[in-house]
Scaffold this active site. Structure first.
Site, mmCIF file in Angstrom:
data_model
loop_
_atom_site.group_PDB
_atom_site.id
_atom_site.type_symbol
_atom_site.label_atom_id
_atom_site.label_comp_id
_atom_site.label_asym_id
_atom_site.label_seq_id
_atom_site.Cartn_x
_atom_site.Cartn_y
_atom_site.Cartn_z
ATOM 1 N N HIS A 117 -3.857 -5.672 1.752
ATOM 2 C CA HIS A 117 -3.448 -5.820 3.154
ATOM 3 C C HIS A 117 -4.589 -6.467 3.903
ATOM 4 C CE1 HIS A 117 -5.712 -2.116 3.454
ATOM 5 N NE2 HIS A 117 -4.840 -1.481 2.706
ATOM 6 N N CYS A 143 0.807 -1.224 0.000
ATOM 7 C CA CYS A 143 0.000 0.000 0.000
ATOM 8 C C CYS A 143 0.844 1.279 0.000
ATOM 9 C CB CYS A 143 -0.981 -0.051 1.159
ATOM 10 S SG CYS A 143 -2.440 0.942 0.820
HETATM 11 N N1 GLN Z 1 -2.047 7.020 1.890
HETATM 12 C C1 GLN Z 1 -2.100 6.173 0.765
HETATM 13 C C2 GLN Z 1 -3.406 6.251 -0.026
HETATM 14 O O1 GLN Z 1 -4.429 6.622 0.508
HETATM 15 C C3 GLN Z 1 -1.831 4.737 1.202
HETATM 16 C C4 GLN Z 1 -2.884 4.229 2.119
HETATM 17 C C5 GLN Z 1 -2.517 2.932 2.764
HETATM 18 O O2 GLN Z 1 -1.337 2.590 2.942
HETATM 19 N N2 GLN Z 1 -3.535 2.222 3.163
HETATM 20 O O3 GLN Z 1 -3.413 5.924 -1.194
#
Ligand code: GLN
Length: 246
Positions: free
Chosen positions: A195, A95
């Protein structure tokens, strides 16, 4: 006894969606085979000593956490990670970590966070979040398997010619909700939006990465088969649920 040395990047900032669960799975799957995972945290300011690690893990984070680590990644980690990748050490990026492994991430406030270019991808936040259960058909080492997880990201990721998608979306959004691809892979660097955490329901993926790490550690020993009935049942249940929500 063979030991796999894991560098866990920024466990304090990049740890949303149970990233520690992924580390626990790696440790247990080695332990069940009489092997061991040594985990060392790599915090801001820490350098990566050449040859010290057999694999790396970089988890997910909120935009504000990503901002903190983006700078440190470039300043203190990029060189070591590129060297490790060239030497065949797997790097699993989930992510927010996936976004920073690419060329960069333009967050929701329009600010640009530079990435470290381990993967030929680029990410720009969109107006909505892409959220929900996700199922993909992933391909690794020439083998295709179903992989399940949960996604929650604003970022829309596009691949350049130097990376291929980790898998094709069966249910869910994936990289950008448009082209049907999910994640990216280049050599042994893997990026994914999955995830929840990723590895407990996807033991195949965990073992592929562990196999690569063991190879880096100089172990020729193939990984013994484990009884994955529970994990398989969890994956089937998640697949069903994702199908219903589609
Ligand atoms: N902040 C990033 C997004 O919103 C990654 C989010 C995350 O790691 N869940 O795309």
């Amino acid at each position: 006894m063979s030991v796999v040395r894991l560098g866990h990047l920024y466990p304090r900032q990049m740890n949303i969606y149970a990233d520690r669960g992924n580390i626990a799975v790696l440790a247990r799957r080695l332990e069940w085979r009489g092997l061991r995972l040594d985990v060392e945290s790599l915090e801001t300011g820490d350098a990566i000593a050449p040859g010290r690690f057999d694999m790396f893990y970089l988890g997910g984070g909120q935009d504000r956490d990503q901002e903190v680590v983006a700078e440190d990644l470039a300043a203190h980690k990029a060189e070591g990670l590129h060297r490790a990748a060239q030497e065949g050490a797997p790097i699993l990026c989930v992510c927010g970590g996936y976004q920073l492994a690419g060329a960069g991430y333009t967050g929701q406030d329009g600010g640009r966070m530079p990435g470290i270019g381990l993967l030929d991808v680029d990410t720009v936040a969109g107006p909505t979040r892409l959220i929900g259960d996700i199922v993909i058909d992933a391909e690794l080492d020439g083998e295709r398997r179903r992989v399940v997880g949960f996604e929650n990201h604003a970022g829309r990721t596009r691949l350049g010619p130097g990376a291929r998608a980790l898998g094709q979306v069966v249910a869910g959004h994936g990289n950008n909700g448009e082209d049907g691809g999910e994640g990216a892979i280049s050599g042994r660097v893997i990026g994914t939006y999955l995830h929840g955490p990723l590895l407990p329901k996807n033991p195949w993926l965990a073992d592929v990465v562990l196999g690569w790490a063991l190879e880096h550690a100089g172990s020729a020993q193939p990984l013994a088969q484990l009884d994955d009935q529970l994990e398989t049942a969890a994956r089937e249940r998640a697949t069903e649920r994702a199908g219903k929500r589609r």
